[in-house]
Design a protein around this motif. Sequence first.
Motif, PDB file in Angstrom:
ATOM      1  N   GLU A  22      16.175 -32.107  18.475  1.00  0.00           N
ATOM      2  CA  GLU A  22      15.501 -31.714  19.435  1.00  0.00           C
ATOM      3  C   GLU A  22      15.880 -31.456  20.721  1.00  0.00           C
ATOM      4  OE1 GLU A  22      11.497 -33.069  17.671  1.00  0.00           O
ATOM      5  OE2 GLU A  22      12.065 -32.769  15.813  1.00  0.00           O
ATOM      6  N   THR A  25      18.442 -29.059  22.065  1.00  0.00           N
ATOM      7  CA  THR A  25      17.590 -28.026  21.711  1.00  0.00           C
ATOM      8  C   THR A  25      17.098 -27.422  22.831  1.00  0.00           C
ATOM      9  OG1 THR A  25      18.269 -27.656  19.527  1.00  0.00           O
ATOM     10  CG2 THR A  25      16.628 -26.071  20.337  1.00  0.00           C
ATOM     11  N   GLU A  26      15.947 -28.383  23.241  1.00  0.00           N
ATOM     12  CA  GLU A  26      15.424 -28.124  24.248  1.00  0.00           C
ATOM     13  C   GLU A  26      15.802 -27.800  26.078  1.00  0.00           C
ATOM     14  OE1 GLU A  26      11.257 -27.169  26.265  1.00  0.00           O
ATOM     15  OE2 GLU A  26      12.876 -27.059  24.564  1.00  0.00           O
ATOM     16  N   GLY A  28      19.205 -27.719  26.022  1.00  0.00           N
ATOM     17  CA  GLY A  28      19.903 -25.952  25.917  1.00  0.00           C
ATOM     18  C   GLY A  28      18.952 -24.691  26.332  1.00  0.00           C
ATOM     19  N   ARG A  29      18.414 -25.247  26.148  1.00  0.00           N
ATOM     20  CA  ARG A  29      17.023 -23.814  26.259  1.00  0.00           C
ATOM     21  C   ARG A  29      16.894 -23.956  27.712  1.00  0.00           C
ATOM     22  NH1 ARG A  29      12.350 -23.147  27.513  1.00  0.00           N
ATOM     23  NH2 ARG A  29      11.048 -25.239  27.857  1.00  0.00           N
ATOM     24  N   ILE A  30      16.773 -24.657  28.534  1.00  0.00           N
ATOM     25  CA  ILE A  30      15.583 -24.699  29.745  1.00  0.00           C
ATOM     26  C   ILE A  30      17.049 -25.242  31.431  1.00  0.00           C
ATOM     27  CG2 ILE A  30      13.360 -25.371  28.968  1.00  0.00           C
ATOM     28  CD1 ILE A  30      14.686 -28.528  30.000  1.00  0.00           C
ATOM     29  N   ASP A  32      19.616 -23.908  32.981  1.00  0.00           N
ATOM     30  CA  ASP A  32      19.541 -22.104  33.306  1.00  0.00           C
ATOM     31  C   ASP A  32      20.339 -22.812  35.105  1.00  0.00           C
ATOM     32  OD1 ASP A  32      20.037 -19.743  33.663  1.00  0.00           O
ATOM     33  OD2 ASP A  32      17.667 -19.170  33.180  1.00  0.00           O
ATOM     34  N   ARG A 254      21.458 -28.692  14.223  1.00  0.00           N
ATOM     35  CA  ARG A 254      20.203 -28.126  15.165  1.00  0.00           C
ATOM     36  C   ARG A 254      19.976 -27.215  14.316  1.00  0.00           C
ATOM     37  NH1 ARG A 254      24.305 -29.543  18.890  1.00  0.00           N
ATOM     38  NH2 ARG A 254      24.948 -26.778  19.150  1.00  0.00           N
ATOM     39  N   GLU A 256      19.129 -23.935  15.131  1.00  0.00           N
ATOM     40  CA  GLU A 256      19.788 -22.671  15.743  1.00  0.00           C
ATOM     41  C   GLU A 256      21.563 -22.513  14.636  1.00  0.00           C
ATOM     42  OE1 GLU A 256      20.574 -25.287  19.032  1.00  0.00           O
ATOM     43  OE2 GLU A 256      19.570 -25.327  17.921  1.00  0.00           O
TER      44      GLU A 256
END
Length: 259
Positions: A22, A25-26, A28-30, A32, A254, A256
């Motif tokens: 988790e 994943t988080e 990787g999401r943020i 940027d 993960r 995804e």
Amino acid sequence: MIELKTPAEISRMHVTGRFVAEVLTEIGRIADVGVNLTDLEHHARGMIKQRGAESCYWDYAPSFGRGPFRNVICLAVNDAVLHGLPHDYTLRDGDVLTADIAVKIDGWAADSARTVVVGTPAEEDLRIVRATEEALEAAIDTARPGNRLGDISAAISAVATRYGYPVNDEFGGHGIGRTMHEDPHVSNKGRARRGLTLRPGLTLALEPWFAATTDRIVFDPDGWTIRSADGSRTAHSEHTVAITEDEPLVLTRRAEELA
């Protein structure tokens, strides 16, 4: 000494592994363009605190480090690949970011890493990331009873060879369980049918990492961050895996990856 885990203990490690997944994943999401590495570090700290988990990195002090590690996640950019010390760096378009995290929950550890390309990816960067991911899956598929530790190492190096990447054997995978690092060491380069016979209950952190054009490494002045010696781009993929009587069980998969 190698400690085999019971099914109940592996289940407890799986709880930790799901949380590690988790967090990655988080992150990787943020991650940027315009996001600072220190922001990612503090976000990971908040997730760990909220869950009541314990960082395996905080105060980690191996022989090669310079003082205790005072962060909860390793963040490495571009030619950096291992033990990246989070610092005041703002991510740019095309940066290659590796995030590596290990925590314990109720006394049981799990460890995982992933590499992502920030913003607009270059094909050669996607290629090296894909190579480490394929090497990891090949290693996982080999983690079965009756196989040898060398089979895992050989599976990783075979993928690297197919892609044309050299392999460093100074840093690799490791046993994991009650602590982040346990026996045995798992090299990313080896010969099939050599070494320890794999048995159910063995839990390993498998972590292929490659640099595009060298197998040599250098350390940053911070004493932690490891880079490719020639400045070439790098990537790193890692999962915690349990060897069972049946299929290998990936404890840090993960969501995804399952989609």
